[in-house]
Scaffold this motif. Sequence first.
Motif, PDB file in Angstrom:
ATOM      1  N   ASN A 165      13.537  37.494   1.845  1.00  0.00           N
ATOM      2  CA  ASN A 165      12.143  37.030   1.873  1.00  0.00           C
ATOM      3  C   ASN A 165      11.973  35.545   1.551  1.00  0.00           C
ATOM      4  OD1 ASN A 165      10.298  39.307   2.469  1.00  0.00           O
ATOM      5  ND2 ASN A 165      11.462  40.256   0.804  1.00  0.00           N
ATOM      6  N   GLY A 166      12.678  34.723   2.249  1.00  0.00           N
ATOM      7  CA  GLY A 166      12.480  33.275   2.087  1.00  0.00           C
ATOM      8  C   GLY A 166      13.419  32.608   1.100  1.00  0.00           C
ATOM      9  N   GLN A 167      14.219  33.394   0.364  1.00  0.00           N
ATOM     10  CA  GLN A 167      15.105  32.812  -0.655  1.00  0.00           C
ATOM     11  C   GLN A 167      16.570  33.136  -0.356  1.00  0.00           C
ATOM     12  OE1 GLN A 167      13.709  31.096  -3.215  1.00  0.00           O
ATOM     13  NE2 GLN A 167      11.687  31.623  -2.393  1.00  0.00           N
ATOM     14  N   ILE A 168      17.443  32.192  -0.678  1.00  0.00           N
ATOM     15  CA  ILE A 168      18.888  32.486  -0.686  1.00  0.00           C
ATOM     16  C   ILE A 168      19.210  33.045  -2.073  1.00  0.00           C
ATOM     17  CG2 ILE A 168      21.228  31.479  -0.624  1.00  0.00           C
ATOM     18  CD1 ILE A 168      19.918  31.572   2.143  1.00  0.00           C
ATOM     19  N   VAL A 169      19.807  34.239  -2.109  1.00  0.00           N
ATOM     20  CA  VAL A 169      20.033  34.892  -3.398  1.00  0.00           C
ATOM     21  C   VAL A 169      21.528  35.109  -3.682  1.00  0.00           C
ATOM     22  CG1 VAL A 169      17.767  35.976  -3.453  1.00  0.00           C
ATOM     23  CG2 VAL A 169      19.645  37.172  -2.323  1.00  0.00           C
ATOM     24  N   SER A 170      22.383  34.597  -2.802  1.00  0.00           N
ATOM     25  CA  SER A 170      23.831  34.747  -3.026  1.00  0.00           C
ATOM     26  C   SER A 170      24.381  33.471  -3.651  1.00  0.00           C
ATOM     27  CB  SER A 170      24.530  34.992  -1.681  1.00  0.00           C
ATOM     28  OG  SER A 170      24.168  33.967  -0.771  1.00  0.00           O
ATOM     29  N   GLN A 171      25.619  33.567  -4.068  1.00  0.00           N
ATOM     30  CA  GLN A 171      26.321  32.411  -4.639  1.00  0.00           C
ATOM     31  C   GLN A 171      27.266  31.833  -3.590  1.00  0.00           C
ATOM     32  OE1 GLN A 171      25.727  31.089  -7.644  1.00  0.00           O
ATOM     33  NE2 GLN A 171      24.111  32.659  -7.677  1.00  0.00           N
ATOM     34  N   PRO A 172      27.478  30.506  -3.626  1.00  0.00           N
ATOM     35  CA  PRO A 172      28.508  29.942  -2.740  1.00  0.00           C
ATOM     36  C   PRO A 172      29.834  30.633  -3.019  1.00  0.00           C
ATOM     37  CG  PRO A 172      27.330  28.195  -3.922  1.00  0.00           C
ATOM     38  CD  PRO A 172      26.850  29.496  -4.499  1.00  0.00           C
ATOM     39  N   GLY A 173      30.575  30.927  -1.990  1.00  0.00           N
ATOM     40  CA  GLY A 173      31.866  31.605  -2.179  1.00  0.00           C
ATOM     41  C   GLY A 173      31.799  33.075  -1.812  1.00  0.00           C
ATOM     42  N   HIS A 174      30.574  33.612  -1.648  1.00  0.00           N
ATOM     43  CA  HIS A 174      30.503  35.005  -1.179  1.00  0.00           C
ATOM     44  C   HIS A 174      31.157  35.116   0.208  1.00  0.00           C
ATOM     45  CE1 HIS A 174      29.248  38.952   0.027  1.00  0.00           C
ATOM     46  NE2 HIS A 174      28.826  38.396   1.160  1.00  0.00           N
ATOM     47  N   GLY A 175      30.903  34.126   1.051  1.00  0.00           N
ATOM     48  CA  GLY A 175      31.456  34.157   2.408  1.00  0.00           C
ATOM     49  C   GLY A 175      32.960  33.948   2.377  1.00  0.00           C
ATOM     50  N   LYS A 176      33.652  34.740   3.189  1.00  0.00           N
ATOM     51  CA  LYS A 176      35.125  34.688   3.203  1.00  0.00           C
ATOM     52  C   LYS A 176      35.651  34.359   4.603  1.00  0.00           C
ATOM     53  CE  LYS A 176      35.897  36.164  -1.092  1.00  0.00           C
ATOM     54  NZ  LYS A 176      34.942  35.291  -1.782  1.00  0.00           N
ATOM     55  N   PHE A 177      36.851  33.800   4.613  1.00  0.00           N
ATOM     56  CA  PHE A 177      37.541  33.533   5.883  1.00  0.00           C
ATOM     57  C   PHE A 177      37.878  34.858   6.567  1.00  0.00           C
ATOM     58  CE2 PHE A 177      41.729  33.055   8.054  1.00  0.00           C
ATOM     59  CZ  PHE A 177      41.289  32.243   9.110  1.00  0.00           C
ATOM     60  N   VAL A 178      37.615  34.938   7.853  1.00  0.00           N
ATOM     61  CA  VAL A 178      37.973  36.121   8.624  1.00  0.00           C
ATOM     62  C   VAL A 178      39.122  35.745   9.560  1.00  0.00           C
ATOM     63  CG1 VAL A 178      37.119  37.938  10.168  1.00  0.00           C
ATOM     64  CG2 VAL A 178      35.525  36.758   8.650  1.00  0.00           C
ATOM     65  N   ALA A 179      40.251  36.377   9.336  1.00  0.00           N
ATOM     66  CA  ALA A 179      41.400  36.136  10.231  1.00  0.00           C
ATOM     67  C   ALA A 179      41.177  36.932  11.508  1.00  0.00           C
ATOM     68  CB  ALA A 179      42.679  36.590   9.543  1.00  0.00           C
TER      69      ALA A 179
END
Length: 467
Positions: free
Chosen positions: A441-455
């Motif tokens: 709802n309009g906000q980023i609520v995750s922390q940097p680093g949640h996203g991971k490299f996908v091989a």
Amino acid sequence: MTESSATLLQGGRVVSADGEYDADVLIVGEKVAAVGDVEAPAGATVLDVSGCVVMPGLIDNHTHLSMPFMGMMSSDDYDTGTQAAAAGGVTCLVDFAIQREPDQLRSALEEWQGRADGTAHVDYGFHMAITNANEATIDDMAAITEAGVASFKLFMAYKGELMTRDDAMTACMERARDLGALTMVHAENGDVVDLLVKRALRDGQTNAIHHALTRPEFVEAEATSRAARLSEFTGASLFVVHVTCEAAAAEIQAAQARGVPVAGETCTQYLVNTIDDLRKPDVEGCRYVCSPPLRDARNHEPLWDYVRRGILESISTDHCPFTNEQKARGLDDFSLVPNGLPVIQHRLAKLWDEGVVAGRITPSQLVDRTSTTIARRFGLTTKGAIAPGKDADVVVFDPSAPRGYGTHTSFMNVDYDLYEGEMASGSVRHTLSRGTMVYDNGQIVSQPGHGKFVARQTALASEGATA
Ligand code: URP
Ligand code: ZN
Ligand code: ZN
């Protein structure tokens, strides 16, 4: 919401590439656990998504975050760029690592991995752009595919910076074929562009519109045809990025009709914007400088038709943002304007209005061209569909919640918005990446680093795995 909890998306309309139906979606941990009429397990978070469309998270297979280009760096890094992605319903992107002379491919990959590691909010992979195809580079291609990078990009333009000549291109394509990897091309005839740019500047034609006028459609169509012929000759699978016009798409169709393994993408801006945007005064015109350039509006309907027929099988963004200050470098010389547009956040909302609401594509075609087919083409085997066992990458889109475009709603790190003041008829309510809420709802609520490299595996490796 904590990582690895159970979440039930209740009462929405699930859209897949092959149809749509009313269903709940149960997410357990990082995966989709069930789709249908589902009871909430004890302790699950239940989100009422009635009235909303529930789609697989979009995949953007063409982005340039923190890209060193034309002596500058694109202004979104992996933190801001993936926040903007999530705000636009994107749960995975495939960015370009770029070989920088005199380095080999491995060091470029390490450099880009270092930029993304610990900073991204959604998952990411890489393509490897080859800019110096010497023997050592070609040897290095195997190590790159083993590291989970299953596609190579060659620029047929940007003479003197990124451009690859035909002999090197042919050698790279042969190697990619042997590895089962995909070859991607930026198709413009760089020599002809160089000639036309020099002539225009000599004649005092210096403002932004001349960027487009010195890259006419035939320059793109010719290079597309040449790349397709090289694909036919080498047997390498080819993917033509950012197709802008009917003439270039027709070359892909003709090659496909000959049985050549070639596919193409277009980008949101080529379906929505026109060459006239470059006629805007001062820095405003410079904001629309990208290559290949925006085209005459008469290309829009033919491009949509190629999208509908799947000849242009995907719609990406080629997100490559530069600020007003960066763009202004070319106010007196269009050839100095850094090329690229900020679009990553706007693909879903724009395609919903210009595609689905306008009756040009169905919601399922939108899902297919922005997620499912991209996952298949680029070897993102756990993504691209809402089905048990797949990654719980999900976007909840409310078609009845208008939202204004503009810097006030943008997470992109640019001080303007190409669609400032326009309204989208619908908007993203939630974006979940592997079960974790990233955008709410309009906000980023995750922390940097949640996203991971996908091989990603090459086509050859996947064939081996299933044989
Ligand atoms: O203008 C563009 N497209 N900039 C990004 C680099 C590229 O050509 O894809
Ligand atoms: Zn390009
Ligand atoms: Zn690009």
